[in-house]
Design an enzyme around this catalytic site. Structure first.
Site, PDB file in Angstrom:
ATOM      1  N   LEU A   1       0.712  -1.035   0.017  1.00 31.09           N
ATOM      2  CA  LEU A   1      -0.003   0.082  -0.118  1.00 31.09           C
ATOM      3  C   LEU A   1       0.989   1.398  -0.230  1.00 31.09           C
ATOM      4  O   LEU A   1       0.653   2.423   0.749  1.00 31.09           O
ATOM      5  CB  LEU A   1      -1.051  -0.247   1.158  1.00 31.09           C
ATOM      6  CG  LEU A   1      -2.123  -1.077   1.465  1.00 31.09           C
ATOM      7  CD1 LEU A   1      -2.891  -0.968   2.417  1.00 31.09           C
ATOM      8  CD2 LEU A   1      -2.913  -1.103   0.181  1.00 31.09           C
ATOM      9  N   CYS A   2       1.933   1.150  -0.713  1.00 29.03           N
ATOM     10  CA  CYS A   2       2.845   2.245  -1.005  1.00 29.03           C
ATOM     11  C   CYS A   2       3.147   2.647  -2.415  1.00 29.03           C
ATOM     12  O   CYS A   2       4.323   3.008  -2.670  1.00 29.03           O
ATOM     13  CB  CYS A   2       4.136   2.169  -0.109  1.00 29.03           C
ATOM     14  SG  CYS A   2       4.992   0.693  -0.149  1.00 29.03           S
ATOM     15  N   GLY A   3       2.016   2.381  -3.233  1.00 31.32           N
ATOM     16  CA  GLY A   3       2.404   2.665  -4.606  1.00 31.32           C
ATOM     17  C   GLY A   3       3.348   1.939  -5.120  1.00 31.32           C
ATOM     18  O   GLY A   3       3.386   0.693  -5.012  1.00 31.32           O
TER      19      GLY A   3
END
Length: 295
Positions: free
Chosen positions: A90-92
């Site tokens: 969930l951090c690109g």
């Protein structure tokens, strides 16, 4: 077309997701400041150590019996890739960008007939690389239990690398991490650790434009014997700090985009719900009027 109940449930679900992404964005923003300050504070120390090693290394580089940390093992057949990524997603594209750089580097070496060993620091790097390079991954260093990153964490990794070098398990070691530029920009970076990639000493380092500007005591060999192993841990520590800041910056940006997208989806679903509701009301009115006229 979905029923009104389905649309209401979908709108409620997206709103709940939006609250989660907004909360994650705020948490990442709070962590980012501390991580950024730590990364920026570590840079001058690592850069200054590079300059000192460059000054010392230039004098002893040509000497017989120089440390393999400085001059290498004399071979480049076996490469160790230390791939540092995050434990969570969930951090690109933060994790995938580092893994892509390491994968490209590894495949280039394999095409040249070299042997590649991969030491993963962080679960996401292992997950991204094991599909294509599972046979090359030798171990995973789990950082999930580390709440506050300290030098001792990097020192353990450095000790592992030095132990492998002493056992003759590799010739060249390269560290992969993401250098923090800004909240929007994180640059995947490959840094050669062994043999150390020394920068060229400048005139400002010596004050005379010559590498003979400093006199060391004890002698250069003793200082290098102490500094070279510490430099491995220092560069790993810097890479981990840069990763921590980059991860939070990437997560903050990704969660902000997710929150905006959720808002747009809620608007679209609400519009669809209102149209469907209006169409249903209109249909019911027509049925009532038609029934009244039939009587």
């Amino acid at each position: 077309m979905p029923s009104l109940k389905d649309l209401r449930n979908r709108i409620a679900s997206v709103k709940a997701t939006q609250k989660i992404t907004k909360a994650m964005q705020m948490v990442a923003a709070a962590k980012l400041r501390r991580a950024q300050e730590a990364a920026e504070a570590a840079r001058p120390y690592a850069e200054r150590m590079d300059k000192v090693l460059a000054n010392l290394g230039e004098r002893v580089n040509a000497q017989e019996g120089a440390s393999p940390l400085l001059v290498g093992t004399g071979s480049d057949k076996v490469h160790l890739l230390v791939v540092a990524t995050a434990e969570r997603g969930l951090c690109g594209g933060f994790n995938s960008n580092i893994a892509r750089l390491a994968r490209t580097h590894a495949k280039r070496l394999l095409d040249q007939g070299k042997m590649v060993k991969i030491l993963c620091v962080g679960r996401k790097g292992r997950d991204a690389l094991r599909r294509d390079l599972s046979s090359n991954i030798i171990d995973l260093i789990d950082m999930k239990a580390v709440k506050t990153l300290g030098f001792e964490d990097a020192d353990k990794i450095g000790a592992r690398v030095l132990e492998m070098l002493d056992n003759g398990e590799f010739d060249i070691c390269t560290l992969f991490f993401s250098e923090f530029k800004s909240i929007l920009t994180q640059e995947p970076t490959a840094l050669q650790l062994i043999p150390v990639n020394l920068p060229e000493a400048s005139e400002s380092d010596t004050g005379q434009g010559s590498l003979a500007g400093y006199e060391y005591e004890p002698d250069e060999d003793e200082i290098l014997a102490e500094l070279l192993p510490r430099n491995i841990s220092t560069q790993i520590y810097r890479g981990l700090l840069e990763n921590a800041a980059s991860e939070q910056g990437a997560r903050m940006t990704a969660m902000d985009n997710a929150t905006r997208n959720a808002g747009d989806m809620i608007d679209d679903l609400t519009l669809l719900y209102n149209r469907s509701r209006q169409a249903q009301i209109t249909k019911e009115l027509i049925e009532i009027v038609s029934g009244a006229e039939a009587l």
